[in-house]
Design a protein around this motif. Structure first.
Motif, mmCIF file in Angstrom:
data_model
loop_
_atom_site.group_PDB
_atom_site.id
_atom_site.type_symbol
_atom_site.label_atom_id
_atom_site.label_comp_id
_atom_site.label_asym_id
_atom_site.label_seq_id
_atom_site.Cartn_x
_atom_site.Cartn_y
_atom_site.Cartn_z
ATOM 1 N N ALA A 35 0.903 -1.155 0.097
ATOM 2 C CA ALA A 35 0.032 0.050 0.052
ATOM 3 C C ALA A 35 0.980 1.247 0.132
ATOM 4 C CB ALA A 35 -0.777 -0.122 1.321
ATOM 5 N N THR A 36 0.215 2.339 -0.300
ATOM 6 C CA THR A 36 0.974 3.757 -0.122
ATOM 7 C C THR A 36 0.168 4.420 0.998
ATOM 8 O OG1 THR A 36 -0.385 4.587 -1.881
ATOM 9 C CG2 THR A 36 1.820 3.748 -2.460
ATOM 10 N N THR A 39 0.464 6.336 6.447
ATOM 11 C CA THR A 39 0.444 5.310 7.438
ATOM 12 C C THR A 39 1.553 4.222 7.422
ATOM 13 O OG1 THR A 39 -1.993 5.642 7.643
ATOM 14 C CG2 THR A 39 -0.725 3.649 9.022
ATOM 15 N N LEU A 66 -1.525 -1.943 -4.359
ATOM 16 C CA LEU A 66 -3.055 -1.746 -4.347
ATOM 17 C C LEU A 66 -3.337 -1.019 -5.479
ATOM 18 C CD1 LEU A 66 -3.621 -1.208 -0.646
ATOM 19 C CD2 LEU A 66 -4.570 -3.168 -1.910
ATOM 20 N N TYR A 80 2.225 6.562 -7.532
ATOM 21 C CA TYR A 80 2.687 5.614 -6.521
ATOM 22 C C TYR A 80 3.805 4.655 -6.702
ATOM 23 C CZ TYR A 80 -1.864 6.733 -3.940
ATOM 24 O OH TYR A 80 -2.790 7.388 -3.332
ATOM 25 N N GLY A 132 -3.870 0.236 4.590
ATOM 26 C CA GLY A 132 -4.065 1.577 5.326
ATOM 27 C C GLY A 132 -5.828 1.251 5.390
ATOM 28 N N ILE A 133 -6.238 2.550 6.183
ATOM 29 C CA ILE A 133 -7.549 2.530 6.064
ATOM 30 C C ILE A 133 -7.904 3.990 5.874
ATOM 31 C CG2 ILE A 133 -7.527 2.501 8.646
ATOM 32 C CD1 ILE A 133 -10.534 1.109 8.461
ATOM 33 N N GLY A 134 -8.998 4.317 5.167
ATOM 34 C CA GLY A 134 -9.458 5.710 4.752
ATOM 35 C C GLY A 134 -10.246 6.006 5.917
ATOM 36 N N HIS A 138 -12.199 3.213 3.449
ATOM 37 C CA HIS A 138 -12.090 2.821 2.436
ATOM 38 C C HIS A 138 -10.578 1.746 2.610
ATOM 39 C CE1 HIS A 138 -9.436 6.361 1.307
ATOM 40 N NE2 HIS A 138 -8.632 5.784 1.511
ATOM 41 N N ILE A 139 -10.631 0.679 1.695
ATOM 42 C CA ILE A 139 -9.277 0.186 1.672
ATOM 43 C C ILE A 139 -9.049 0.117 0.186
ATOM 44 C CG2 ILE A 139 -9.472 -1.430 3.545
ATOM 45 C CD1 ILE A 139 -10.706 -3.612 2.267
ATOM 46 N N PHE A 141 -8.816 2.022 -3.264
ATOM 47 C CA PHE A 141 -9.497 2.832 -3.442
ATOM 48 C C PHE A 141 -10.930 2.512 -3.418
ATOM 49 C CE2 PHE A 141 -5.959 5.721 -4.538
ATOM 50 C CZ PHE A 141 -6.071 6.789 -3.539
ATOM 51 N N ARG A 167 -2.743 17.082 0.468
ATOM 52 C CA ARG A 167 -1.762 17.677 1.034
ATOM 53 C C ARG A 167 -0.330 17.267 0.261
ATOM 54 N NH1 ARG A 167 -3.106 12.725 3.553
ATOM 55 N NH2 ARG A 167 -1.543 11.310 4.340
ATOM 56 N N TYR A 168 -0.489 16.284 -0.561
ATOM 57 C CA TYR A 168 0.622 15.913 -1.637
ATOM 58 C C TYR A 168 0.779 17.007 -2.794
ATOM 59 C CZ TYR A 168 0.668 11.920 1.681
ATOM 60 O OH TYR A 168 0.663 10.974 2.656
ATOM 61 N N LYS A 202 -7.955 8.514 12.785
ATOM 62 C CA LYS A 202 -8.474 6.980 12.188
ATOM 63 C C LYS A 202 -9.246 6.437 13.295
ATOM 64 C CE LYS A 202 -6.572 7.470 8.285
ATOM 65 N NZ LYS A 202 -5.376 6.901 7.959
HETATM 66 C C1 F6R Z 1 -2.917 3.622 -0.318
HETATM 67 C C2 F6R Z 1 -4.443 3.047 -0.131
HETATM 68 C C3 F6R Z 1 -5.109 3.772 0.626
HETATM 69 C C4 F6R Z 1 -4.640 4.381 1.888
HETATM 70 C C5 F6R Z 1 -5.434 5.158 2.824
HETATM 71 C C6 F6R Z 1 -4.801 5.588 4.077
HETATM 72 O O1 F6R Z 1 -2.452 2.654 -1.380
HETATM 73 O O2 F6R Z 1 -4.828 2.139 -0.645
HETATM 74 O O3 F6R Z 1 -6.498 3.035 1.111
HETATM 75 O O4 F6R Z 1 -3.861 3.153 2.629
HETATM 76 O O5 F6R Z 1 -6.110 6.045 2.134
HETATM 77 O O6 F6R Z 1 -4.035 6.538 3.719
HETATM 78 P P1 F6R Z 1 -3.031 7.235 4.866
HETATM 79 O O7 F6R Z 1 -2.286 6.170 5.261
HETATM 80 O O8 F6R Z 1 -2.279 8.316 4.067
HETATM 81 O O9 F6R Z 1 -4.022 7.764 5.853
#
Ligand code: F6R
Length: 242
Positions: A35-36, A39, A66, A80, A132-134, A138-139, A141, A167-168, A202
């Motif tokens: 994942a990116t 986190t 992912l 990514y 990671g988790i949104g 979300h997992i 996207f 932010r990026y 989170k």
């Molecule tokens: C990234 C991904 C996303 C992130 C999620 C959390 O490849 O698939 O689901 O894991 O948006 O992002 P962060 O870690 O930046 O809070």
């Protein structure tokens, strides 16, 4: 679903890296799902450290990421692909051709999605998937409302996800509106899944994941149906879990 409590971000990252280390010790040819995002950066730096200390090698491993923004070239610093080179791949001994990321510039995204799922299958399937988790659950996207059955697909990003990723980028207009993502069906085929969460932002998502029901309105809840899924969350992310 198992829950491991970590003290803080560093501890969460070390615990997750420990699971990767064990996986690589058990199977040198492991297929890793990566994942990116913010986190998971700590896990990659822990793994790079283990590699530099000679404790882990990825020479025989393969990886599948992912997701990738759609319409974004590999060379773009926000891709990514660039993230993975910077955070992980370029500091380790992966054989370059074994790191797979969806092609965000594919002329036919539908074709690219089925090619990606085929590649995962041909590689023997993902042994260990990092997630990671949104804030919205979300997992990858896979946003709320996504079918649990779906494979890799092209997806429109929700406003909240675009805001979280803004932010990026210099200006909001530059934040991509679409991405290619592994689907929930693809993710669920992984033999082992580790989901990380850090920080108070989170906390509500982890509370819902732990106590809530399984529903497509909260994509991460599907992990409750997986035979080997583990959450590793730090104290702040666990503030809603007693
Ligand atoms: C990234 C991904 C996303 C992130 C999620 C959390 O490849 O698939 O689901 O894991 O948006 O992002 P962060 O870690 O930046 O809070």
């Amino acid at each position: 679903m198992k829950l491991i409590a970590a003290a803080d971000y560093r501890d969460m990252s070390k615990k997750a890296a420990g699971i990767f280390l064990k996986q690589m010790e058990q199977k040198r040819q492991s297929v890793l799902g990566l994942a990116t995002g913010g986190t998971v950066k700590g896990v990659y730096s822990e793994l790079v450290e283990l590699f530099l200390e000679g404790k882990i090698s990825f020479a025989e491993a393969a990886s599948f990421n992912l997701d990738e923004y759609f319409g974004m070239k590999k060379e773009d610093p926000n891709s990514y692909f660039s993230y993975m080179q910077e955070q992980f791949f370029s500091h380790t001994d992966f054989a370059g051709e074994s790191n797979y990321i969806p092609d965000g510039t594919a002329a036919d995204p539908i074709d690219e999605c089925s090619r990606y799922d085929r590649l995962i299958e041909q590689s023997g399937g993902v042994d260990l998937q990092l997630l990671g988790i949104g804030e919205n659950g979300h997992i990858g996207f896979n946003e709320p409302g996504t079918s649990f059955e779906i494979g890799t697909h092209l997806v429109g990003l929700t406003e909240s996800t675009r805001q979280a990723n803004a932010r990026y980028f210099e200006v909001m207009e530059q934040v991509p509106k679409e991405a290619i993502t592994m689907g929930i069906g693809t993710i669920m085929k992984s033999r082992k899944i580790v989901l990380l969460a850090s920080g108070g932002k989170k906390a509500a998502a982890i509370e819902q994941l732990w106590y809530g029901k399984v529903t497509e309105d909260f994509p991460a809840s599907v992990l409750k149906l997986h035979p080997d899924a583990t959450i590793i969350a730090d104290e702040e992310a666990l503030s809603g879990v007693r």
